[in-house]
Design an enzyme around this catalytic site. Structure first.
Site, short mmCIF file in Angstrom:
data_model
loop_
_atom_site.label_atom_id
_atom_site.label_comp_id
_atom_site.label_asym_id
_atom_site.label_seq_id
_atom_site.Cartn_x
_atom_site.Cartn_y
_atom_site.Cartn_z
N ASP A 105 0.86 -1.17 0.00
CA ASP A 105 0.00 0.00 0.00
C ASP A 105 0.91 1.23 0.00
O ASP A 105 2.08 1.16 0.39
CB ASP A 105 -0.89 -0.03 1.25
N SER A 106 0.35 2.35 -0.44
CA SER A 106 1.16 3.56 -0.55
C SER A 106 1.46 4.17 0.81
O SER A 106 2.46 4.85 0.99
CB SER A 106 0.42 4.60 -1.39
N GLY A 107 0.54 3.96 1.75
CA GLY A 107 0.65 4.64 3.03
C GLY A 107 -0.20 5.90 3.08
O GLY A 107 -0.28 6.56 4.12
N GLY A 108 -0.85 6.25 1.96
CA GLY A 108 -1.73 7.41 1.97
C GLY A 108 -2.80 7.26 3.04
O GLY A 108 -3.07 8.19 3.81
N CYS B 25 -5.56 -26.58 11.39
CA CYS B 25 -4.34 -25.76 11.40
C CYS B 25 -3.26 -26.39 12.28
O CYS B 25 -3.55 -27.20 13.15
CB CYS B 25 -4.65 -24.33 11.83
N ASP C 150 -3.55 7.72 -3.00
CA ASP C 150 -4.93 8.18 -3.13
C ASP C 150 -5.28 9.06 -1.94
O ASP C 150 -4.54 9.11 -0.95
CB ASP C 150 -5.92 7.00 -3.22
N CYS D 113 -10.63 -27.87 13.55
CA CYS D 113 -9.73 -27.06 12.72
C CYS D 113 -8.50 -27.88 12.32
O CYS D 113 -7.97 -28.65 13.12
CB CYS D 113 -9.30 -25.81 13.50
N ASP E 196 -7.59 -7.45 2.06
CA ASP E 196 -6.61 -7.54 3.13
C ASP E 196 -7.25 -6.98 4.38
O ASP E 196 -8.14 -6.13 4.30
CB ASP E 196 -5.38 -6.68 2.82
N GLN F 14 -12.40 5.96 -5.10
CA GLN F 14 -12.99 6.55 -3.90
C GLN F 14 -14.48 6.82 -4.15
O GLN F 14 -15.05 6.35 -5.13
CB GLN F 14 -12.24 7.82 -3.50
N HIS G 264 -3.21 -19.45 13.79
CA HIS G 264 -4.56 -20.03 13.82
C HIS G 264 -5.57 -19.11 13.12
O HIS G 264 -6.36 -19.55 12.28
CB HIS G 264 -5.04 -20.31 15.25
N CYS H 145 -3.91 -25.92 16.16
CA CYS H 145 -4.94 -26.78 16.75
C CYS H 145 -4.50 -28.24 16.78
O CYS H 145 -4.96 -29.01 17.61
CB CYS H 145 -6.26 -26.61 15.99
#
Lengths: 422, 422
Positions: free
Chosen positions: A124-127, A347, A178, A345, A307, A230, A376, A350
């Site tokens: 990500d840009s960090g904007g 994983c 952005d 689960c 994300d 946007q 997990h 677990c």
């Protein structure tokens, strides 16, 4: 409630993915980075499953991306990320530009070598951080002045500076700068809120035009570049902005400015209305979502990538999420509980550790706790998405999505949408 | 300095050990727990190499034991401990008795299941902590009253209570309660210091006699029980106490009260004089040491086992230890350093991560840092001992020990002896 043990609703999220050892840079025989293969489209909804080729191999979508802001998903090593089903790691160009510095990441071989993750990486840009960390000083059509949250020193971010940082850092997918306005409009009237959204949208367009001009000069050929739509939950603005950005030279489009405080039904309605309008031949990414319920809504609307910090941040705060719901491991009732977090689960956590031991590690602040809890939770989020990916490809998304919705009704909601750095 | 790349001085510390998957409880065909096979004795020094059988398989000696006070070596998982050469994990009955409680560990299947380490586990009694944490309230011939360092609540520890806790917790090797006096004698005169040592020694004897009477009643048959020799650096007292304890029903003897503040040459002289006098047919353990130099001295004196927080605690504090010496990863010169901690190190961390990345993780307080740093330091300590073990078995300990001593002269000393909880 027996649905969670239904084999149609469970899977190994790493199944069908290349192993960690097989990950690596683009091979000459691979499709060109940016190629999107549409593998299946649901007949009744807008859900779809694709394969996106990047400079470090393919991404099977829909795909949930864990957040590794500083070039690390806290406590978890790259091979473990892969074992729980991670395909793309999200880092942040803003954070890396300040610590250790974009040039420094470049000097030690780029972000893939730095963090030893040989698969796809998105920055990500960090904007978003600059706007949300209230460190904003001044914004104009050429860029934004801010004070870093590290030491308060003044800095400036422009469409060019973001691309230059991403060129040094070296991710496979680069988000451009952005302008993301606050989700609640700051208590303004409808008209004022709309004006705020419109201003942010128009500035984002200017910055996108600049980035589209610069990207071929600054980024490597195999670095994809995505622009960010946007418009808040205003469908008219969203449609207009989508149309504007879709005409520019980008490899994919994202929806930004969602899950920033607006009511969840409005957010889902925006996804439902807008995602299907995004270009069919390019990857569709919704930034910063979400809960299992958000993911279900986004996938149904035809989104390919998302994300969110929920699995990792909630894990650190003691919240363990599974098909059984969400619980806080600090609760005293887990002291004598020798069952795994979710007995059904699959994983690696677990399979080995009890709720009693995880609680013990959390109480003692052992770094093992963060690691195991994050693994997990990530496994659960990846499984939640992988089950839907499989269903889309097998042609039974409708039934699986309905069953997953019933699971959600039966369990505690794992918190409202939240987005930030991890 | 080229000695550190000499193949005689380097090895994979996990080589020759059973893999993690092969670890497990005593098999009917294994020698009885407590059996000590003496595999090699050096001709010129007292160094020896043995195989000690426990309730969870063999221990190849000399053996360095990492400290996992609460049933976890901070940040590192059991299979990773094995991969860096750990054979026995040391936990603390005092800490586990208060958090989560000895009975609770028993209820969830014992310490092996709790922490998922299927190999040998040793628990210290916690007597050392009660004396050293300045939480001591009153000591008498039957036990010690103290306030816990968790919440200040009053508690009492006796030879019986320690064994009962160890019976619930379930380690393979149980240390009994001893009285460990301060190493510096509290600034007292020689005569007063000797009186303090003698008092602690005599009380330790009373407690050992009590423990020897009770152990067959309280502990499982496959739990070994070790007594602890006191006497500071007073060789006469040490010899007397050793003789007294050697006559009791214990499976092994330890030297306690070393590395508690006394000058290092005195500590090494004590090891040199006393360790060779310890019963040849039982394991010899020196508690709470040490630096690479201490380990060299102890092995030369015929010690089989040692534990120390140095590798794990130093790691957490930023100190990375290797054949190259010790350095602090926070140092700015590592910002751009893409080399591993020790380019000639075979550990899984040096194979993958740069000094720059470890520094980055440390700066960001990422739990990954603790994990990677601890793994590297433990690998080095295990390698340091494994090289000597191999040399003793191959009959060239003298030459290897001399070469290792030269390595130490050439490098920064990794700190003075220290001992405490990890």
């Amino acid at each position: 409630m027996t649905t969670s043990s239904d084999p149609e609703l469970r899977c190994d999220p790493a199944e069908g993915l290349a192993s960690f050892a097989e990950l690596g840079p683009h091979r000459p025989t691979d499709p060109r980075p940016g190629t999107l293969e549409i593998l299946a489209e649901d007949r009744e909804t807008s859900a779809r499953s694709c394969r996106l080729w990047t400079g470090h191999g393919p991404v099977e979508t829909p795909c949930f991306m864990p957040v590794g802001t500083y070039g690390a998903v806290k406590g978890v090593l790259p091979d473990e990320l892969r074992a729980v089903g991670s395909q793309v790691v999200l880092a942040n160009a803003y954070h890396l530009s300040h610590r250790p510095g974009a040039e420094r990441v470049g000097e030690v071989g780029g972000i893939h070598a730095f963090m030893h993750w040989p698969g796809p990486i998105l920055t990500d840009s960090g904007g978003y951080q600059v706007f949300s960390l209230r460190s904003l000083q001044k914004i104009d059509d050429a860029g934004v002045d801010y004070r870093t949250h590290f030491d308060g020193s003044p800095a400036r971010m422009t469409p060019r500076s973001v691309l230059e940082a991403e060129a040094s850092i070296g991710p496979d997918i680069c988000m451009i700068l952005d302008h993301c306005p606050p989700g609640d409009g700051g208590g303004a009237s409808d008209a004022a809120r709309r004006a705020i959204l419109r201003e942010a949208m128009d500035r984002t367009t200017l910055w996108a035009q600049e980035a589209a001009r610069l990207r071929r000069e600054i980024l490597r050929d195999d670095q994809l570049c995505f622009a960010i739509v946007q418009g808040g939950t205003d469908l008219e603005l969203r449609r207009e902005h989508l149309e504007t950005l879709a005409a520019l030279d980008f490899d994919g489009l994202a929806l930004g400015g969602l899950s920033v405080g607006e009511p969840i039904p409005q957010m889902h309605a925006t996804l439902e209305a807008i995602a299907p309008l995004m270009p069919r031949d390019k990857p569709r990414y919704v930034m910063g979502i979400g809960t299992p319920s958000d993911l279900l809504a986004a996938i149904r609307a035809g989104v390919d990538m998302f994300d969110c910090v929920i699995p990792s941040r909630h894990a650190r705060n003691g919240q363990l999420i599974s098909f059984l719901g969400r619980f806080n491991i600090r609760n005293g009732r887990f002291r004598r509980d020798d069952r795994p977090v979710d007995p059904s689960c699959g994983c690696p956590v677990c399979a080995r550790f009890s709720r009693a031991y995880l609680r013990h590690l959390h109480v003692h602040n052992d770094p093992l706790y963060v690691r195991l809890a994050t693994m997990h939770n990530l496994y659960f989020f990846h499984e939640w998405v992988a089950v839907q990916r499989r269903a889309i490809r097998q042609g039974n998304f409708g039934a699986v999505a309905a069953a997953l919705a019933r699971v959600l009704e039966d369990r505690t909601q794992p918190g409202k949408g939240s987005k930030s750095t991890s």
